[in-house]
Design an enzyme around this catalytic site. Structure first.
Site, PDB file in Angstrom:
ATOM      1  N   HIS A  59       0.857  -1.189   0.000  1.00  7.89           N
ATOM      2  CA  HIS A  59       0.000   0.000   0.000  1.00  7.89           C
ATOM      3  C   HIS A  59       0.889   1.233   0.000  1.00  7.89           C
ATOM      4  O   HIS A  59       1.913   1.265   0.673  1.00  7.89           O
ATOM      5  CB  HIS A  59      -0.904   0.003   1.238  1.00  7.89           C
ATOM      6  CG  HIS A  59      -1.936   1.084   1.193  1.00  7.89           C
ATOM      7  ND1 HIS A  59      -3.073   0.997   0.423  1.00  7.89           N
ATOM      8  CD2 HIS A  59      -2.002   2.299   1.813  1.00  7.89           C
ATOM      9  CE1 HIS A  59      -3.790   2.100   0.568  1.00  7.89           C
ATOM     10  NE2 HIS A  59      -3.164   2.896   1.409  1.00  7.89           N
ATOM     11  N   LYS A  81      -8.296  -0.839   6.873  1.00  8.34           N
ATOM     12  CA  LYS A  81      -8.710  -1.440   5.595  1.00  8.34           C
ATOM     13  C   LYS A  81      -7.769  -2.589   5.209  1.00  8.34           C
ATOM     14  O   LYS A  81      -8.187  -3.599   4.653  1.00  8.34           O
ATOM     15  CB  LYS A  81      -8.755  -0.366   4.516  1.00  8.34           C
ATOM     16  CG  LYS A  81      -9.895   0.617   4.772  1.00  8.34           C
ATOM     17  CD  LYS A  81      -9.804   1.920   4.016  1.00  8.34           C
ATOM     18  CE  LYS A  81      -8.756   2.846   4.478  1.00  8.34           C
ATOM     19  NZ  LYS A  81      -8.874   4.257   4.144  1.00  8.34           N
ATOM     20  N   ASP A 112     -14.147   3.915   9.473  1.00  9.64           N
ATOM     21  CA  ASP A 112     -13.161   4.750   8.773  1.00  9.64           C
ATOM     22  C   ASP A 112     -13.853   5.634   7.737  1.00  9.64           C
ATOM     23  O   ASP A 112     -13.498   6.799   7.573  1.00  9.64           O
ATOM     24  CB  ASP A 112     -12.104   3.888   8.084  1.00  9.64           C
ATOM     25  CG  ASP A 112     -11.163   4.757   7.258  1.00  9.64           C
ATOM     26  OD1 ASP A 112     -10.499   5.614   7.854  1.00  9.64           O
ATOM     27  OD2 ASP A 112     -11.135   4.607   6.024  1.00  9.64           O
ATOM     28  N   SER A 172      -6.579   4.631   9.895  1.00  8.48           N
ATOM     29  CA  SER A 172      -7.391   4.673   8.683  1.00  8.48           C
ATOM     30  C   SER A 172      -6.835   3.708   7.628  1.00  8.48           C
ATOM     31  O   SER A 172      -7.555   2.868   7.078  1.00  8.48           O
ATOM     32  CB  SER A 172      -7.407   6.112   8.153  1.00  8.48           C
ATOM     33  OG  SER A 172      -7.995   6.157   6.891  1.00  8.48           O
ATOM     34  N   ARG A 190     -12.932  14.021   8.947  1.00  9.41           N
ATOM     35  CA  ARG A 190     -11.564  14.567   8.990  1.00  9.41           C
ATOM     36  C   ARG A 190     -11.316  15.483   7.806  1.00  9.41           C
ATOM     37  O   ARG A 190     -10.712  16.550   7.932  1.00  9.41           O
ATOM     38  CB  ARG A 190     -10.532  13.425   8.986  1.00  9.41           C
ATOM     39  CG  ARG A 190     -10.460  12.678  10.299  1.00  9.41           C
ATOM     40  CD  ARG A 190      -9.702  11.374  10.116  1.00  9.41           C
ATOM     41  NE  ARG A 190      -8.330  11.578   9.686  1.00  9.41           N
ATOM     42  CZ  ARG A 190      -7.626  10.701   8.989  1.00  9.41           C
ATOM     43  NH1 ARG A 190      -8.160   9.543   8.620  1.00  9.41           N
ATOM     44  NH2 ARG A 190      -6.390  10.967   8.643  1.00  9.41           N
TER      45      ARG A 190
HETATM   46  N1  URA Z   1      -5.270   7.202   3.162  1.00  9.58           N
HETATM   47  C1  URA Z   1      -6.221   6.692   3.983  1.00  9.58           C
HETATM   48  O1  URA Z   1      -6.857   5.694   3.653  1.00  9.58           O
HETATM   49  N2  URA Z   1      -6.434   7.295   5.153  1.00  9.58           N
HETATM   50  C2  URA Z   1      -5.749   8.381   5.576  1.00  9.58           C
HETATM   51  O2  URA Z   1      -5.988   8.875   6.667  1.00  9.58           O
HETATM   52  C3  URA Z   1      -4.776   8.903   4.717  1.00  9.58           C
HETATM   53  C4  URA Z   1      -4.547   8.290   3.511  1.00  9.58           C
END
Ligand code: URA
Length: 434
Positions: A82, A187, A161, A183, A168
């Site tokens: 990622h 995932k 999230d 966050s 946010r």
């Molecule tokens: N990508 C995400 O999925 N969450 C974040 O807080 C920042 C980048």
């Protein structure tokens, strides 16, 4: 537990108990708190931070707020990569096929473009017919037969999230290491992977602009990932200029095909190979030299390209784009920005190029915006090239002359030509292990 007490605890700089964290995450996923209470706590976390135990617990609760995939019935190590996001960052499309050729199973859940940075899903959707909305059964079949499934985050995955990210975004509380860690990893934990390689970008075109900030984020992600049972390592990589030469969805797919043929610029190819090798090393538990040799073999033999063809076919896309990239969307117009003086290209500022590509239609200003997969920017003269006055530096692929007009000042600003040689720096700056 009352929201007001939890908010006060964090406001006063105290750590939150596991019960308080669970109450917050449940409220984000299922309701129960007002949005102003959720955002008050987000701001308190932004200001006061979270310790590693709180961050690990918060991440776990976020991952468990929704659906988690399990792939125990599919043989092979489950590994993903990622990236925190960048401009021209297309490594996923190159490394996933290479990693699968080395025996890994890659369940990759990706996002769309965000701000100036591109998104893997938008790139994949530039391939005619490609479906990123696979059902769980379809994803299982893809992983079993091809070894790779590339999908978007469904509404059932980490719903806490989804809610908190939206708040946010609207309340200036995105740039917080515990919030970003939870966050991203919520995932990734839900993907059902054993190991994760994080590419943390640093520089003008990255989320983290300085090395100390990038290092702090990488260390947090590595510690929290491992605390939650996913072997996690991070590579901090430079994001000052676009990666490779292409920015924009179809252009980037074309560059990925070139890379898998061994015909793309060395920076994008080497970074993709390095990330894939790290995935193979972690997944297959081999030494670094063997992992690198295996990935290079998959690239040089053409196996990676054939795997990419199969991934496209499996997800409903037109595999003929591999041999005939002209089948990818093509923008009707070109405009070339040229050097206004002789010299050496000292910089091509990724942030401005990324925003300009978004303005051309390659990304979105709002979630509902339509993406034009054909548009983007091709770098004609990379950092370190010597140019004469009038030489082409950037080639803009555009559909709408009005959008070109708004994007041009940013592209002009992105080009920095100076005197004296510059040697492009190594993209991999640092590696963070548990
Ligand atoms: N990508 C995400 O999925 N969450 C974040 O807080 C920042 C980048």
């Amino acid at each position: 537990m009352r929201a007001i007490d939890i908010i006060r605890t964090k406001r006063d700089g105290q750590p939150l108990s596991p019960e308080a964290i669970q109450a917050f995450v449940s409220a984000a996923a299922n309701g129960g708190w007002e949005d102003y209470q959720l955002t008050a706590l987000l701001m308190a976390v932004w200001l006061r931070g979270m310790n590693p135990d709180e961050t690990a617990r918060f991440t776990k609760c976020m991952a468990e707020s929704g659906k988690s995939y399990r792939w125990d019935d599919i043989p092979g190590p489950k590994v993903d990569k990622h990236s925190t996001g960048g401009v021209g960052d297309k490594t996923s499309l190159i490394l996933a096929p290479l990693a699968a050729c080395c025996g890994l199973v890659v369940p990759m859940m990706s996002g769309r473009g965000l701000g100036h940075s591109g998104g893997t899903l938008d790139k994949l959707e530039a391939i005619p017919g490609f479906r990123v909305g696979l059902s769980e059964d379809e994803l299982r079949t893809a992983l079993r037969t091809v070894g790779v499934g590339m999908i978007g985050q469904s509404a059932e995955v980490a719903p806490a999230d989804r809610k908190l990210y939206m708040l946010r975004d609207a309340t200036s509380t995105v740039e917080s290491i515990p919030l970003i860690t939870a966050s991203i990893l919520s995932k990734k934990l839900a993907e059902g992977i054993d190991s994760l390689v994080m590419d943390v970008k640093v520089g003008l075109g990255g989320f983290m602009k300085t090395l100390p900030d990038a290092r702090a984020l990488a260390k947090s992600i590595v510690s929290v990932g491992n605390a939650n049972g996913v072997r996690t390592e991070a590579m901090i990589t430079r994001m000052d200029a676009p990666l490779g030469r292409m920015v924009g969805n179809a252009l980037e797919v074309q560059e990925c095909i070139d890379a898998l043929r061994g015909e793309a610029p060395v920076d994008i190819t080497d970074l993709s190979v390095a990330l894939a090798a790290r995935m193979v090393e972690m997944g297959n538990k081999t030494d670094p030299a063997k992992a690198l040799a295996d990935v290079q073999k998959a690239l040089k033999s053409g196996a990676g390209l054939e795997k990419f063809r199969k991934i496209i076919e499996q997800q409903g896309g037109d595999p003929r784009v591999i041999d005939d990239p002209k089948r990818l969307p093509q923008a009707p117009h070109r405009h070339i920005l040229t050097a206004n003086r002789p010299g050496v290209v000292h910089g091509l500022e990724a942030f401005n190029i990324g925003i300009a590509a978004t303005m051309l239609g390659a990304g979105r200003a709002k979630a509902a915006d339509h993406v034009d997969h054909a548009v983007g920017v091709r770098v004609l003269a990379t950092v370190g090239s010597t140019v004469r006055e009038g030489d082409g530096i950037l080639e803009v692929h555009y559909s709408d002359p009005a959008k070109l007009k708004t994007a041009l000042p940013l592209l002009e600003k992105a080009i920095n030509i100076g005197d004296g040689n510059v040697t492009p720096e190594n993209l991999v700056v640092e590696e963070i292990k548990p």
